[in-house]
Design an enzyme around this catalytic site. Sequence first.
Site, PDB file in Angstrom:
ATOM      1  N   SER A 191       0.795  -1.225   0.000  1.00 22.34           N
ATOM      2  CA  SER A 191       0.000   0.000   0.000  1.00 22.34           C
ATOM      3  C   SER A 191       0.830   1.278   0.000  1.00 22.34           C
ATOM      4  O   SER A 191       0.289   2.361  -0.181  1.00 22.34           O
ATOM      5  CB  SER A 191      -0.934   0.013   1.215  1.00 22.34           C
ATOM      6  OG  SER A 191      -0.198   0.138   2.415  1.00 22.34           O
ATOM      7  N   LYS A 227       1.735   3.926   7.168  1.00 18.81           N
ATOM      8  CA  LYS A 227       0.925   4.773   6.299  1.00 18.81           C
ATOM      9  C   LYS A 227       1.467   6.193   6.373  1.00 18.81           C
ATOM     10  O   LYS A 227       2.354   6.513   7.158  1.00 18.81           O
ATOM     11  CB  LYS A 227      -0.546   4.781   6.722  1.00 18.81           C
ATOM     12  CG  LYS A 227      -1.225   3.410   6.766  1.00 18.81           C
ATOM     13  CD  LYS A 227      -1.506   2.833   5.396  1.00 18.81           C
ATOM     14  CE  LYS A 227      -2.222   1.482   5.516  1.00 18.81           C
ATOM     15  NZ  LYS A 227      -2.435   0.847   4.198  1.00 18.81           N
TER      16      LYS A 227
END
Length: 240
Positions: free
Chosen positions: A62, A131
Amino acid sequence: MNSQKSPGPEASELPARGSSHAGGARRLKLRHLFGAAVLLALIATVLLRSLVADVYTVSQDSMHPTLDDGERILVEKGYPDEDGAQRGDLIVFDGTGSFAPYEGESGVLVQTLEQVGHWFGIGSPPDTYVKRVIAVGGDTVACCDDQGRVSINGEPLEEPYLQTPPTAERPASGTSFESTVPPGRVWVMGDHREVSIDSRALLGAPGGGMISEDRIIGRATDVFWPWDDRRRLENGENDG
């Protein structure tokens, strides 16, 4: 027949009295010193990894192209400081209570094995994610404007870390959203938006998809493995 006794070995050929005991004592002392050195090294390692910096293995796609699956990153443990998390920072956090319920929590045995593996440099602790901080407490984050960009408090966000610049035809997020971040929390997203499960997908989950700052383990600062791909990671504000 000669009954005279054979002469015994010369004194120089006889082992010195107590020499075997002295050798054993030296070996025992060396073992104790070695054990103490190993223990001190372990204590130093634990303190270093707990308070200064730790190593985590990326196990997701991701964050591509910023980070690739299998890369090992250094994580600054003193983050966030009194100024709190900052927009644009790459953070490693414990997803328990937010991301973990969405993906399904692993069993206690699996979590223990993953934690042990992390300490030996294999993988990362259970329910740990990396993230990028997009918005912080008090911000209103939304997507997308007429040019396909994320906005913070009504201002477009420049995101040079994305693989391709956002456009109206290919926006920075395939999912539209608007949310105000509560104090003490952060809104996070992956750089590879098409595959990232992040705050956008968790708006209906506990915490509204936003991560509490006390769940942040640290800030990713460097990729150090593979050795040929080692590099410094860009952190900080990316506002337009």
